[in-house]
Design an enzyme around this catalytic site. Structure first.
Site, PDB file in Angstrom:
ATOM      1  N   PRO A   2       0.735  -1.260   0.000  1.00 28.10           N
ATOM      2  CA  PRO A   2       0.000   0.000   0.000  1.00 28.10           C
ATOM      3  C   PRO A   2       0.761   1.305   0.000  1.00 28.10           C
ATOM      4  O   PRO A   2       0.318   2.211   0.655  1.00 28.10           O
ATOM      5  CB  PRO A   2      -0.792  -0.064   1.301  1.00 28.10           C
ATOM      6  CG  PRO A   2      -0.053  -1.011   2.153  1.00 28.10           C
ATOM      7  CD  PRO A   2       0.965  -1.708   1.324  1.00 28.10           C
ATOM      8  N   GLU A   3       1.783   1.537  -0.685  1.00 28.81           N
ATOM      9  CA  GLU A   3       2.236   2.926  -0.813  1.00 28.81           C
ATOM     10  C   GLU A   3       1.953   3.374  -2.237  1.00 28.81           C
ATOM     11  O   GLU A   3       1.462   2.586  -3.053  1.00 28.81           O
ATOM     12  CB  GLU A   3       3.716   3.065  -0.445  1.00 28.81           C
ATOM     13  CG  GLU A   3       3.973   2.717   1.020  1.00 28.81           C
ATOM     14  CD  GLU A   3       5.412   2.885   1.437  1.00 28.81           C
ATOM     15  OE1 GLU A   3       6.006   3.919   1.103  1.00 28.81           O
ATOM     16  OE2 GLU A   3       5.952   1.989   2.087  1.00 28.81           O
ATOM     17  N   HIS A  94      -9.626 -14.952   2.587  1.00 30.30           N
ATOM     18  CA  HIS A  94      -9.403 -13.503   2.685  1.00 30.30           C
ATOM     19  C   HIS A  94      -9.766 -12.739   1.424  1.00 30.30           C
ATOM     20  O   HIS A  94      -9.383 -11.580   1.290  1.00 30.30           O
ATOM     21  CB  HIS A  94      -7.970 -13.163   3.122  1.00 30.30           C
ATOM     22  CG  HIS A  94      -7.544 -13.851   4.374  1.00 30.30           C
ATOM     23  ND1 HIS A  94      -8.238 -13.743   5.556  1.00 30.30           N
ATOM     24  CD2 HIS A  94      -6.507 -14.685   4.618  1.00 30.30           C
ATOM     25  CE1 HIS A  94      -7.629 -14.486   6.477  1.00 30.30           C
ATOM     26  NE2 HIS A  94      -6.595 -15.064   5.927  1.00 30.30           N
ATOM     27  N   ARG A 113      -5.475  -8.783   6.611  1.00 32.72           N
ATOM     28  CA  ARG A 113      -5.622  -8.049   7.874  1.00 32.72           C
ATOM     29  C   ARG A 113      -6.877  -7.202   7.927  1.00 32.72           C
ATOM     30  O   ARG A 113      -7.234  -6.687   8.987  1.00 32.72           O
ATOM     31  CB  ARG A 113      -4.369  -7.188   8.098  1.00 32.72           C
ATOM     32  CG  ARG A 113      -3.150  -8.050   8.330  1.00 32.72           C
ATOM     33  CD  ARG A 113      -1.885  -7.238   8.411  1.00 32.72           C
ATOM     34  NE  ARG A 113      -1.790  -6.507   9.659  1.00 32.72           N
ATOM     35  CZ  ARG A 113      -0.757  -5.724   9.986  1.00 32.72           C
ATOM     36  NH1 ARG A 113       0.237  -5.564   9.130  1.00 32.72           N
ATOM     37  NH2 ARG A 113      -0.729  -5.102  11.125  1.00 32.72           N
TER      38      ARG A 113
END
Length: 276
Positions: A2-3, A94, A113
């Site tokens: 996630p960047e 997930h 997560r």
DNA sequence: ATGATGTCCTGGGCGC
DNA sequence: TGCGCCCAGGACATCA
């Protein structure tokens, strides 16, 4: 993943299959991400055509017909998998929602997560709300040494911590901040308001170079099964300091050793010798 | 108001 | 092999 570079890579992957297509079904397997996916998501998205996709900071903006906007954030562990119409699809643990297109392509959101977010907004005013209304400049578009310098003057924290603040500059995260500071030869411990205008200019340029190279590499693939949409990012092989504790500094003449410290609860990797 | 800390959640890696 | 502990790309709520 996630960047900014990973989000950009994911956005481009989605764009390739979604732009100009309509959604034939929206299946939500789990609502409970960071925030619950709104109950009207299915009703509002089904049948809509995607007109345009954007990235702002670490968010992906999906703009549909009828002024419907869906906003996606990948959190810490969010991933997108894309299945072309001919590929067979198998659901994995997930996987939290699945968008099926009119041509039978599938876009799958996977997030162990569950720190990600998927919520609704409206066009064209989506950027007047919550995170976007206060968000700092896009680092690759309208970010300059002068406006960074100005933003840092009031900040009484180490530069490392300040660069993670999305209201100062959007899209940088823990990896790329460490890499940018190394490139700029600036210590992560320096107080933000002590940076000179010149140093701000170097820092902006270094951040941009790191981000551009990372985007070219398709982002960074950390740990296990990381893909964006079939292809693996490989920028992780180009890290200078991130996750390199105890390794020799890659600086040309530097004989330092990369050190790991903790700032504001997050790991910082840097060379204490050449980063001043 | 600003800045530091705790929290959400699951899985991988390591030491014992 | 198994268990407990620590760590992980982010952002928000809460407290001083």
């Amino acid at each position: 993943m996630p960047e900014l570079p990973e989000v950009e890579t994911a956005m481009r992957g989605i764009e390739r299959v979604l732009r100009g297509k309509s959604l034939s079904s929206v299946e939500i397997i789990r609502h409970d991400l960071r925030f619950a996916i709104p109950n009207n998501m299915i009703a509002l998205l089904t049948g809509k055509t995607c007109i345009e996709l954007k990235r702002r900071g670490k968010y992906i903006i999906l703009i549909f017909t009828d002024n419907v906007v869906a906003i996606l954030h990948l959190g810490m562990s969010g991933r997108i998998r894309i299945y072309d119409p001919t590929q067979s699809f198998e659901r994995k643990t997930h996987d939290h929602f699945i968008l099926t297109l009119n041509d039978q392509s599938r876009i799958v959101y996977h997030d162990p997560r569950r720190f990600g977010m998927f919520y609704l907004s409206r066009s064209p005013q989506w950027d007047e709300e919550k995170p976007f209304s206060t968000m700092g400049p896009e680092p690759l578009e309208n970010w300059h040494g002068a406006n960074l310098f100005k933003a840092l003057r009031k900040k009484k924290s180490p530069i490392k911590t300040v660069l993670l603040d999305q209201d100062v500059v959007s899209g940088l995260g823990n990896i790329y901040v460490c890499e940018a500071l190394f490139c700029a030869k600036i210590s992560p411990l320096r107080m933000a308001h002590d940076l000179s205008k010149k140093e701000c200019g170097v820092l902006v340029e270094c951040s941009q170079n790191v981000l551009i190279k990372a985007i070219e590499a398709g982002g960074s693939t950390l740990r296990d099964y990381q893909k964006t949409d079939g292809s693996l990012g490989y920028f992780q092989y180009q890290f200078s300091v991130y996750d390199k504790e105890d390794e020799p500094c890659p600086g040309k003449k530097c004989r330092g050793t990369i050190k790991r410290i903790v700032q504001a609860g997050r790991s910082t990797f840097y060379c204490p010798i050449c980063q001043k």
